[in-house]
Design a protein around this motif. Structure first.
Motif, PDB file in Angstrom:
ATOM      1  N   ASN A  20      -1.581  -3.233   4.246  1.00  0.00           N
ATOM      2  CA  ASN A  20      -1.342  -3.495   5.667  1.00  0.00           C
ATOM      3  C   ASN A  20      -1.162  -2.189   6.441  1.00  0.00           C
ATOM      4  OD1 ASN A  20       1.162  -2.723   4.813  1.00  0.00           O
ATOM      5  ND2 ASN A  20       2.056  -4.773   4.868  1.00  0.00           N
ATOM      6  N   LEU A  35      -1.256  -5.230  -1.709  1.00  0.00           N
ATOM      7  CA  LEU A  35      -1.346  -5.802  -0.357  1.00  0.00           C
ATOM      8  C   LEU A  35      -1.410  -4.674   0.669  1.00  0.00           C
ATOM      9  CD1 LEU A  35       0.588  -7.818  -2.233  1.00  0.00           C
ATOM     10  CD2 LEU A  35       0.345  -9.186  -0.184  1.00  0.00           C
ATOM     11  N   GLY A  63       0.420   0.706   5.909  1.00  0.00           N
ATOM     12  CA  GLY A  63       1.732   1.334   6.082  1.00  0.00           C
ATOM     13  C   GLY A  63       2.864   0.390   5.793  1.00  0.00           C
ATOM     14  N   PHE A  64       3.944   0.601   6.498  1.00  0.00           N
ATOM     15  CA  PHE A  64       5.212  -0.054   6.164  1.00  0.00           C
ATOM     16  C   PHE A  64       5.479  -1.248   7.065  1.00  0.00           C
ATOM     17  CE2 PHE A  64       6.822   4.598   5.494  1.00  0.00           C
ATOM     18  CZ  PHE A  64       5.940   4.768   4.432  1.00  0.00           C
ATOM     19  N   SER A  65       5.042  -2.416   6.652  1.00  0.00           N
ATOM     20  CA  SER A  65       5.333  -3.611   7.449  1.00  0.00           C
ATOM     21  C   SER A  65       6.841  -3.845   7.514  1.00  0.00           C
ATOM     22  CB  SER A  65       4.636  -4.817   6.828  1.00  0.00           C
ATOM     23  OG  SER A  65       5.147  -5.998   7.372  1.00  0.00           O
ATOM     24  N   ASP A  84       0.825  -1.209   0.000  1.00  0.00           N
ATOM     25  CA  ASP A  84       0.000   0.000   0.000  1.00  0.00           C
ATOM     26  C   ASP A  84       0.864   1.266   0.000  1.00  0.00           C
ATOM     27  OD1 ASP A  84       0.673  -0.966   2.607  1.00  0.00           O
ATOM     28  OD2 ASP A  84      -0.730   0.448   3.514  1.00  0.00           O
ATOM     29  N   GLY A  85       2.027   1.202   0.649  1.00  0.00           N
ATOM     30  CA  GLY A  85       2.911   2.366   0.689  1.00  0.00           C
ATOM     31  C   GLY A  85       3.431   2.708  -0.694  1.00  0.00           C
TER      32      GLY A  85
HETATM   33 MG   LIG Z   1       2.304  -1.782   3.456  1.00  0.00          MG
END
Ligand SMILES: [Mg+2]
Ligand SMILES: Cc1ncc(C[n+]2csc(CCOP(=O)(O)OP(=O)(O)O)c2C)c(N)n1
Length: 619
Positions: A496, A494, A498-500, A469-470
Motif C-alpha cells: 500500500n 500487502l 508505505g505505512f497505512s 510493504d514497509g
Molecule cells: Mg504498507
C-alpha cells in the motif's frame, strides 16, 4: 576430579548438547540448533567448535543477525518456550545487530541464547577492529548494550567463569517467570583458550519447568470474589498458551459461563466459535470483548502482562467497582492493576480455581447478551471480508481470503503495521498455534524471519507470513535462508505504498499522514508519484516463487498456487491504503501536541483531552 581439555567455545557447545527441558514428563533437547554469522570475533572460537560438532549440533547460516534472533524467538514461541535456538555473532556490528531482536524476545518473554563475540579479554590486541573505546573504562564494549534487554547477561573473561554462567543462563531460560534473552559475551581470545573443564559440566541435565501452584488462601479469596460477580470477564494472555492451559481454560469458561477476551499473545486460547469466546480485547479488540470489559465487575486475567493495548490505555475496564484477579507465574505481572495476585502456572491455578467455584454460573442475561454480541461481531467480520467492491482490494478482504485458504492447524505470522490490529479483530483462530503475532515489540522485520522459526518448529503446518510493504523492505532477506534450507514458507505481501497504520494514526493526531507514504520528492516535499517497487522481481531475485494478484478474482487462485508450491513463495497483493478497519469501542493514548499552529492538530488535541477522561488508575 575428571576433566576435559576443551576450548571455551567447545565447552559451550558440549554443554548445550547435554541440556534438556522437561514438563509434564516430556523431555526435549533445549537448544535445537545454532544460528550464526561469522567474523573475526567468533570464526576461530565458536566457528571451530561448531565445525567440529557439526554432526551433533546443526548450524544455520542466516542473512542478518537481527533476523536470526527473531527466528530463534519465533521458534521458542511455537515450542511453548520448552526449546529454543542459540545465536552466535562476531564482535561489534554483528553483535549490536542482535540487540533489537533481543529486546523483542525479552518483552515477549521468550528464551533465546545470544553468544556475541567480544573484544580481547587480555587486551593484547586493542583496539581491535570494530572495538568501541570509552575514555571512562577499558571494560566497556558494545555488548554492554545487551544488559537492559537481557534477563541474564555475562561476559566470560576467564574460562573458570564459564560453568556458573552457563548454569544460570539455563535456569533463566527455562524459568517461566524469568525467561527472555540471555546474553553471554565471549571475548574472542577467551573463546579459543583451552582449559581443563570438570567432566560433570557436560553430564546430561534436565531442566524441569515447574507448574507452580498459587497460595491456597488467595485461591479461596479469589474464588469467593468470582462467585460474587455478576459481570465477570476472563482475559487470556500468552501465558495460557505457553502453559498449555487451553483445555483448563475452556473447562473453566464452560462450567462458569464466563466469556474470554484474548490478547494478541493469547489469541487462539479458545476457538473463535466457542460460545464463551469474546474474541480480541483492547485497542484492537472486538465490540464483543470491549463491551464486556466496559461492564466487568471482576476481571480474571490469566497469563497476561496487561499491556497498554490490552487495557486500552487503562480505559477498557470502566466499571467504577472493577477488581482484578491476576494469574501469572511472574509476580511483576500478577500484581499489576492492584490485582489479587495468584502467582503460579496458568493451568495449575485454573484447575485449582475451577474446583473452588463449583455451582457458580453467570446470570442468564449475561449469557444471552454474550451470544447476541458474538452474532453481531461475526456479521461485522463477514461484511469486512466481503470487501468494498473497489478496484483495489481492502486488507480485510485479503485476510478473509487467506483464512478461507488455510486449514485449522496452519499458522499465520505477523508483527507490525496495520495487519496486527486487523488480524487481532478478524482472524478466526481455530487452534492455539493458529495465530502467531509478535506484538510485544511489534518489530517491523520480524515477519519473514519469524515465519522461518515457526516453520522450523512446526514443519507439519503451513506457515503464512502476512507482511506490509514497509516491513518487507526492512527485512526480506531471510527468504534466501528459507530457500537455502528448503524450509517452505508462504509470504503474503500487502503493498500500500508505505505505512497505512502510522498514516492513519498521523491523520488522527492532526498530522495529515506526514512522512508515511513512499513518494518521490518534489520541491514541496515527499508528495510526488508513488515510488514504484517491483516486489515480484525483488522476491524472485531472492529465490522465491512469486505470484502477483492483479485483481480480486485472482486472489484465491494465487493463494492456492503459493500454498501448493513446494518452494518458498511470495504472493504480492496491492491493497487500498485508505480502506482501514476501524476501532471498536476502544481508545489508545497517543498524546497530541498541546500547542500547534495547525488547526487539525488543535482540534485533535481537543478530542484527545476529552477522550483522556476515560483513563483510570486502578489503584
Ligand atoms: Mg504498507
Ligand atoms: C522496527 C520498527 N520501526 C518502526 C516501527 C513503527 N511502525 C509501526 S507500523 C509502521 C509501518 C509499517 O508499514 P507496513 O509494513 O507497510 O504496514 P502498513 O502500515 O502499511 O499496514 C511503522 C513505521 C515499528 N513498529 N518497528
Amino acid at each position: 576430579m575428571r576433566t576435559r581439555s576443551l576450548t571455551v567455545a567447545q565447552a559451550i557447545i558440549e554443554f548445550l548438547l547435554a541440556q534438556q527441558s522437561e514438563r509434564d514428563g516430556r523431555t526435549q533437547p533445549f537448544i535445537a540448533g545454532v544460528f550464526g554469522i561469522f567474523g573475526h570475533g567468533n570464526v576461530a572460537g565458536l566457528g571451530e567448535a561448531l565445525l567440529a560438532a557439526r554432526d551433533r549440533m546443526r548450524f544455520y547460516l542466516p542473512r542478518n543477525e537481527q533476523a536470526m534472533v527473531h527466528t530463534a524467538a519465533a521458534f521458542a514461541k511455537m515450542r511453548n518456550r520448552l526449546q529454543t535456538l542459540a545465536c552466535t555473532s562476531s564482535i561489534g556490528p554483528g553483535a549490536t545487530n542482535m540487540v533489537t531482536a533481543a529486546a523483542g524476545a525479552t518483552i515477549n518473554r521468550l528464551p533465546v541464547l545470544l553468544l556475541p563475540g567480544d573484544i580481547f579479554a587480555t587486551r593484547r590486541a586493542s583496539p581491535v577492529l570494530q572495538q568501541l573505546e570509552s575514555p571512562a573504562s577499558l571494560d566497556v564494549s558494545v555488548n554492554d548494550c545487551f544488559k537492559p534487554v537481557s534477563r541474564f547477561w555475562d561476559r566470560i573473561n576467564r574460562p573458570e567463569q564459564l560453568a556458573p554462567s552457563l548454569l544460570e543462563a539455563m535456569r533463566v531460560m527455562t524459568s517461566p517467570a524469568d525467561t527472555g534473552a540471555v546474553t553471554i559475551a565471549l571475548p574472542q581470545d577467551v573463546q579459543a583458550e583451552a582449559f581443563d573443564f570438570p567432566d560433570d559440566l557436560f553430564a546430561p541435565r534436565v531442566w524441569s519447568v515447574p507448574r507452580a501452584r498459587a497460595d491456597v488462601s488467595r485461591l479461596d479469596a479469589a474464588a469467593a470474589l468470582l462467585k460474587s460477580s455478576r459481570h465477570p470477564l476472563i482475559v487470556a494472555g500468552g501465558g495460557v498458551i505457553y502453559s498449555e492451559a487451553c483445555d483448563a481454560l475452556r473447562r473453566f469458561a464452560e462450567r462458569t459461563g464466563i466469556a474470554v477476551g484474548e490478547t494478541q499473545a493469547g489469541k487462539g486460547a479458545l476457538p473463535f466459535d466457542h460460545p464463551q469466546s469474546a474474541g480480541a480485547i483492547g485497542v484492537t479488540g472486538t465490540s464483543t470483548a470491549n463491551r464486556l470489559a466496559r461492564d466487568a465487575d471482576v476481571v480474571l486475567v490469566v497469563g497476561s502482562r496487561l499491556s497498554d493495548f490490552t487495557t486500552a490505555s487503562n480505559s477498557a475496564f470502566a466499571n467504577p467497582d472493577v477488581t482484578f484477579i491476576a494469574v501469572n507465574v511472574a509476580e511483576m505481572d500478577a500484581y499489576k492493576r492492584n490485582a489479587m495476585a495468584l502467582v503460579g502456572d496458568a493451568r495449575s491455578v485454573l484447575e485449582d480455581l475451577e474446583a473452588r467455584v463449583t455451582g457458580y454460573r453467570v446470570p442468564d442475561a449475561y449469557a444471552r447478551t454474550l451470544g447476541e454480541h458474538k452474532a453481531e461481531w461475526e456479521r461485522e467480520a463477514d461484511r469486512l471480508f466481503a470487501g468494498t467492491g473497489a478496484a483495489v482490494l481492502s486488507q480485510a478482504e485479503v485476510i478473509g481470503a487467506v483464512s478461507a485458504a488455510l486449514g485449522p492447524r496452519d499458522v499465520i505470522v505477523c508483527a507490525a503495521g496495520s495487519l496486527p490490529g486487523d488480524l487481532h479483530k478478524l482472524w478466526r483462530a481455530r487452534d492455539p498455534k493458529n495465530y502467531h503475532l509478535e506484538y510485544g515489540y511489534s518489530c517491523m522485520g520480524y515477519e519473514i524471519a519469524g515465519g522461518l522459526g515457526v516453520k522450523m518448529a512446526a514443519p507439519d503446518r503451513e506457515v503464512v507470513v502476512l507482511v506490509g510493504d514497509g516491513s518487507y523492505l526492512m527485512m526480506a532477506q531471510e527468504l534466501v535462508t528459507a530457500v537455502q534450507e528448503g524450509i517452505k514458507i508462504t509470504v503474503v505481501l500487502l503493498d500500500n505504498h508505505g505505512f497505512s497504520s502510522i498514516g492513519g494514526l498521523s491523520q488522527s493526531v492532526g498530522c495529515a499522514g506526514f512522512g508515511t507514504e513512499y513518494r518521490h520528492r518534489t520541491e514541496r516535499g515527499l508528495d510526488g508519484e508513488h515510488v514504484a517497487v517491483d516486489f515480484a522481481a525483488n522476491a524472485a531475485s531472492l529465490g522465491a516463487h512469486v505470484v502477483c494478484v492483479r485483481d480480486r478474482a485472482a486472489l484465491p487462485g494465487a493463494l492456492r498456487e503459493a500454498l501448493t508450491s513446494r518452494s518458498t513463495s511470495v504472493v504480492v497483493v496491492p491493497v487500498d491504503r485508505e480502506a482501514r478497519v476501524g476501532g471498536y469501542e476502544s481508545w489508545w493514548d497517543v498524546p497530541v501536541a498541546e500547542t500547534s499552529t495547525l488547526d487539525e492538530v488543535r482540534s485533535a488535541r481537543a478530542t484527545y483531552e476529552r477522550e483522556r477522561k476515560r483513563q483510570r488508575n486502578y489503584l
